[in-house]
Enzyme design. Structure first.
Site, PDB file in Angstrom:
ATOM      1  N   ASP A 185      -8.582  35.535 -33.708  1.00 38.27           N
ATOM      2  CA  ASP A 185      -9.851  35.956 -33.113  1.00 38.27           C
ATOM      3  C   ASP A 185     -11.053  35.745 -34.027  1.00 38.27           C
ATOM      4  OD1 ASP A 185      -9.350  37.897 -34.977  1.00 38.27           O
ATOM      5  OD2 ASP A 185      -9.151  39.554 -33.556  1.00 38.27           O
ATOM      6  N   VAL A 238       0.835  -1.204   0.000  1.00 40.42           N
ATOM      7  CA  VAL A 238       0.000   0.000   0.000  1.00 40.42           C
ATOM      8  C   VAL A 238       0.871   1.256   0.000  1.00 40.42           C
ATOM      9  CG1 VAL A 238      -1.658   1.356   1.357  1.00 40.42           C
ATOM     10  CG2 VAL A 238      -1.988  -1.100   1.078  1.00 40.42           C
ATOM     11  N   ALA A 239       1.943   1.221   0.817  1.00 37.06           N
ATOM     12  CA  ALA A 239       2.833   2.388   0.899  1.00 37.06           C
ATOM     13  C   ALA A 239       3.648   2.568  -0.380  1.00 37.06           C
ATOM     14  CB  ALA A 239       3.770   2.235   2.088  1.00 37.06           C
ATOM     15  N   GLU A 294      11.136   3.149   1.435  1.00 36.53           N
ATOM     16  CA  GLU A 294      10.326   2.314   2.331  1.00 36.53           C
ATOM     17  C   GLU A 294      10.479   0.831   1.999  1.00 36.53           C
ATOM     18  OE1 GLU A 294       6.364   3.939   2.044  1.00 36.53           O
ATOM     19  OE2 GLU A 294       7.093   5.943   2.528  1.00 36.53           O
ATOM     20  N   ASP A 331      -9.732  32.353 -38.636  1.00 39.68           N
ATOM     21  CA  ASP A 331      -8.528  31.973 -37.895  1.00 39.68           C
ATOM     22  C   ASP A 331      -8.645  30.564 -37.309  1.00 39.68           C
ATOM     23  OD1 ASP A 331      -7.288  34.426 -38.290  1.00 39.68           O
ATOM     24  OD2 ASP A 331      -8.162  35.316 -36.492  1.00 39.68           O
ATOM     25  N   ILE A 364       2.971   1.594  -3.557  1.00 37.41           N
ATOM     26  CA  ILE A 364       2.267   1.928  -4.800  1.00 37.41           C
ATOM     27  C   ILE A 364       1.704   3.351  -4.686  1.00 37.41           C
ATOM     28  CG2 ILE A 364       0.305   1.351  -6.283  1.00 37.41           C
ATOM     29  CD1 ILE A 364       0.709  -1.588  -5.244  1.00 37.41           C
ATOM     30  N   ASN A 402       3.085   6.626   4.985  1.00 35.68           N
ATOM     31  CA  ASN A 402       2.455   6.777   3.679  1.00 35.68           C
ATOM     32  C   ASN A 402       1.387   7.865   3.703  1.00 35.68           C
ATOM     33  OD1 ASN A 402       1.869   5.864   0.921  1.00 35.68           O
ATOM     34  ND2 ASN A 402      -0.048   5.142   1.781  1.00 35.68           N
ATOM     35  N   ASP A 439      -0.993  37.836 -33.405  1.00 40.09           N
ATOM     36  CA  ASP A 439      -1.581  39.005 -34.059  1.00 40.09           C
ATOM     37  C   ASP A 439      -0.945  40.266 -33.493  1.00 40.09           C
ATOM     38  OD1 ASP A 439      -3.446  37.964 -35.819  1.00 40.09           O
ATOM     39  OD2 ASP A 439      -4.945  37.692 -34.270  1.00 40.09           O
TER      40      ASP A 439
END
Length: 890
Positions: A632, A279-280, A701, A636, A282, A726, A326
């Site tokens: 604009d 768990v920690a 870890e 364009d 990943i 974690n 522009d």
């Protein structure tokens, strides 16, 4: 109600609206309360409760919950309660992150939603389309998207593309006449305009007859394409990386647990340790943190006047090598002011600036009364009549409603004592042929009080000259000879040489006011030229310089005269001594392949049409550039869409341009592009920072446990401690990295290669080297303290726990830069300081607060060991950071 069958007057009366004043804000609000907002019903959003429970769907979290259940069944109630508390707390943090990202993206969607020009209390104002109500008078022009269903009451060459409703892509010509009979289909209602359709030509005014789900679009809402949430290239890469990391982490944790069992550790103990470690290890929160970092960065960009419509643009911004911008309004102030007037070899200077109608006329340095010069007064009057814009006074302040060029012509007339409102009482405008970029001109047919008709035209001098057969010379109509053409061209050249934009005015008497456009705009009588200046924005010069330092070339694109463009480009230092300028006619003769050969040397494209922009984009891209393109107008849109970063104008941009773009400049300012690129680079940097921090911490870890098992040592950390690390060190500090301010040199680096991988530029080495040293330092602290007294395993584990936490909290400061920890001020990210301080306090609480000690298997650490722990915690960062004397200089 069959609105298409009613006359304009009947429709207006039915809706109870004053067409000259529109609705008041109070009346609009009352109607909105009654009928709701002008928006289509969306699918039901996921409830907060479901969103919260969704945090626990992750495979590793489910495994952890299963481990909790096993702990409870085996009587390890304290462990079970502690683990489930951490799981819930982790879920709460994930929920908060997701909600924050959702809110940011919703705010972004609202900001980039279409706007509509509405008549409220006698004034035309722009409001979000969702605030339109039935009875509102709205106006629209080429490039706008219609915001609601309207009955048309005024049109000028109006054509609307209705493929969103009818599937027919050919634009439909519109009129205002009532339609009797059975015109039941949308495609046949030529006096109506519908929500979501697009104005492709001309302009119009209509009164709103339906909003929201009551519109034709609302009735077929299921046919609308819903905008899917886009994943950025980095998010996709991280998803793939996450899958690889899961496999690697699971293999390593199985290896750790397996070796532990072989070394004689209890199966249950190693199972729980293995699950906690998986768990920690990943980084399941990585995609969420990336989303939050993007959302927070996007919020910062909004504050700097740039709205990101498509998240991938944030990453692409850091790769941009060319900005094609522009000139008008983006590099200049877009407050055109007439300063020079030429008629039949006579010149006048006009004083005053902006839209304030205070100014005087001078001839050869002497002040004159323009009313005493008939051709001058006539040209100023015709210039005003051929302008559909207006100057509005509010409490002594003057502002423009419409086009800046027309604003300059109107103000010039006002300085001569003319008033547009009075002129419109003397002359009735019968027809208008709107400006378009192909013709480079516009014209109106007017009728005076005596019933005489005139065509009045204004536009680019070379275009007007080409369409003229006569010239007004010293108040007499003369044949336009080659000599006279030369005189006019010299005047155009002279004004353009002084960086003035030139507009020519011409007219011709007509026998009837119902001539077609081509006939009305031919055989004109040329009157003269008005030269106007749009001064550069003061901040643009510095922005261009900073873009150059960032390895980004700035290219100016304008429809103005070559000499005008060249003068402005030199003033803004866009055009270097060896830089080239190319005009539209030369550009037209080149193929894209031929343009590729010279495009790197060209800094200014002048006298170009919007169609040329696409050619420029393709040539630059073929040369390997990442192109940002501004625009604009409707024309364009293809270039904006084709560019790597399409940028539209928030103030002057059409809805079509905005929808094609990935970035909108709220203030139409070039300096905002520079700020957006800076922020885009910083967002990408921040994502790399916490990838580096999270993965290096996770490697540390795993390795501390793996080394301990290989060396047949007891567990240096118990499962609950791994989960705590974690939660606390991976959570708050990693989030704070997403708020890190940009490094000082962010705009002094070369653009990033878009093909570079996540672990490029030494990131992979930094993750592995720091992770290895964190694991080694933690294990050494555990080993020396455990060897000193093997009876005090919990004390050694607590020391290892403190070392792991502190080493990660020191590492977070090193992760803020790609150079060394010494290169950044640790105090310029207050959020990070607060996150680190909070983590240290929480660590001390679980170590020294007695009620928590049995839960986290900790004991108080003696003062003498803290120095050893702190030195070993600093080692992974400072051992590889390099000396202050030898580090890379800025």
């Amino acid at each position: 109600m069959k609105w298409h069958e009613l006359t304009e007057q009947e429709a207006i009366q039915s809706l109870n609206v004053d067409i000259k004043k529109g609705l008041s804000e109070k009346e609009a609000e009352n109607r909105r309360k009654k009928l709701g907002y002008n928006e289509l019903a969306e699918g039901k959003r996921q409830s907060n409760l479901l969103l919260f429970f969704g945090q626990f769907k992750d495979f590793m979290v489910l495994v952890l919950i299963a481990a909790t259940v096993i702990s409870g069944l085996l009587g390890e109630y304290i462990d079970a309660v502690a683990i489930i508390a951490i799981v819930i707390l982790n879920g709460v943090l994930g929920f908060i992150q997701e909600k924050k990202a959702e809110k940011s993206l919703a705010a972004l969607k609202e900001l980039s939603s279409p706007q509509t020009t509405v008549l409220r209390s006698g004034k035309w104002v722009k409001i979000p389309s969702r605030e339109i109500v039935v009875g509102d008078c709205i106006k629209f022009k080429s490039g706008d998207r219609i915001g609601a269903d309207v009955r048309l009451i005024q049109v000028s060459s109006l054509e609307v593309e209705e493929s969103a409703l009818t599937g027919e892509s050919v634009p439909v010509g519109k009129h205002t006449r009532p339609l009797k009979g059975n015109q039941g289909s949308v495609g046949d209602m030529q006096n109506m305009a519908f929500m979501g359709t697009l104005v492709t030509r001309g302009s119009g005014v209509g009164v709103v007859v339906a909003t929201g789900m009551k519109t034709a679009m609302g009735q077929i809402a299921d046919l609308l394409q819903t905008q899917e949430q886009q994943l950025t290239p980095m998010q996709r890469k991280l998803e793939e990386l996450g899958k690889v990391l899961i496999v690697v982490a699971l293999l390593l944790t199985v290896l750790v647990a397996g070796i532990g069992v072989m070394q004689g550790h209890a199966v249950y103990e190693m199972f729980l340790a293995g699950v906690s470690l998986a768990v920690a290890a990943i980084p399941e929160g990585l995609p969420a943190i990336v989303t939050v970092a993007l959302a927070l960065g996007v919020q910062r960009m909004i504050k700097k006047n740039s709205i990101v419509r498509k998240l991938p643009a944030v990453e692409t911004l850091g790769c941009a090598t060319v900005i094609c911008s522009d000139k008008t309004g983006t590099m200049t102030q877009n407050q055109m002011t007439v300063t020079d007037i030429w008629i039949s070899n006579k010149s006048w200077k006009v004083t005053g600036a902006g839209y304030q109608p205070a100014g005087e006329f001078f001839e050869n340095g002497k002040k004159i009364d323009p009313a005493a010069h008939k051709p001058l007064k006539q040209m100023l009057m015709f210039g005003m009549l051929a302008s559909t814009s207006d100057i509005i006074e509010t409490n002594g302040e003057y502002s423009l409603d419409g086009d800046p060029t027309e604003g300059a012509l109107i103000v010039a007339g006002m300085k001569a004592g003319l008033a547009k409102s009075k002129l419109l009482k003397q002359f009735h405008i019968m027809r208008e042929f709107p400006f378009d970029s192909d013709r480079k001109m516009m014209s109106v047919i007017v009728q005076d009080k005596d019933g005489k008709c005139f065509a009045v035209a204004k536009g680019a001098p070379d275009v007007i000259l080409e369409r003229s057969t006569h010239v007004l010379w010293h108040d007499r109509k003369e044949r336009l000879t080659e000599q006279r053409k030369n005189d006019i061209q010299k005047a155009i050249f002279h004004q353009a040489n002084e960086a003035l934009r030139t507009i020519a005015v011409a007219y011709k008497p007509l026998h009837t006011g119902s001539l077609p456009q081509a006939e009305a705009e031919s055989s004109l009588i040329f009157i003269g030229i008005q030269g106007m200046i749009d001064p550069p924005r003061p901040e643009v010069k510095q922005a261009v310089k900073e873009c150059g330092e960032a390895g980004i070339k700035t290219v100016m694109i304008t429809g103005d005269h070559v000499i005008t463009a060249q003068a402005i480009a030199k003033e803004l230092e866009i055009l270097p001594p060896n830089g080239k300028v190319m005009d539209g006619s030369s550009l037209s003769k080149l193929t894209i392949e031929e343009l590729e050969e010279v495009v790197d040397d060209i800094y200014v494209f002048a006298r170009v049409s919007p169609e040329h922009k696409l050619k420029i984009v393709k040539a630059l891209q073929n040369k390997g550039h990442i192109v940002a393109m501004t625009g604009d107008g409707v024309n364009d849109a293809p270039a904006i869409k084709a560019a790597d970063i399409g940028i539209s104008m928030g103030m002057s941009g059409t809805d079509v341009a905005k929808e094609a773009s990935s970035l909108i400049l709220v203030d139409d300012n070039f300096a905002t592009i520079k700020a957006a690129i800076q922020e885009g680079r910083n967002i990408y940097d921040n994502i790399r920072k916490f990838i580096r921090y999270l993965l290096a911490s996770n490697v540390g870890e795993i390795l501390v446990m793996l080394f301990a098992m290989i060396l047949a040592l007891p567990l240096p950390l118990v499962p609950i401690q791994i989960l705590w690390v974690n939660l606390v060190t991976d959570g708050l500090p990693a989030m704070a990295l997403g708020l890190d301010p940009a490094e000082e040199d962010v705009l002094k680096r070369k653009p990033r290669d878009p093909k570079e991988g996540i672990f490029s530029r030494g990131l992979g080495w930094k993750i592995l080297s720091r992770g290895f040293l964190i694991g080694l330092s933690t294990l050494l602290v555990f080993y020396f303290i455990y060897e000193r007294n093997t009876e005090q395993l919990a004390y050694a584990q607590t020391a290892a726990f403190a070392t792991l936490v502190l080493s990660q909290l020191i590492l977070v400061f090193d992760s803020r830069t790609e150079r060394t920890i010494f290169d950044r001020n640790p105090f310029n990210n207050i959020y990070l300081l607060l996150a680190v301080f909070s983590s240290i306090i929480l660590m001390l609480v679980v170590i020294y607060y007695e009620p928590l000690q049995p839960i986290f298997h900790t004991t108080p650490i003696m003062a003498r060991d803290w120095l050893f722990i702190f030195v070993m915690s600093a080692l992974p960062t400072f051992l590889l950071a390099g000396s202050i004397l030898t580090r890379k200089k800025r």
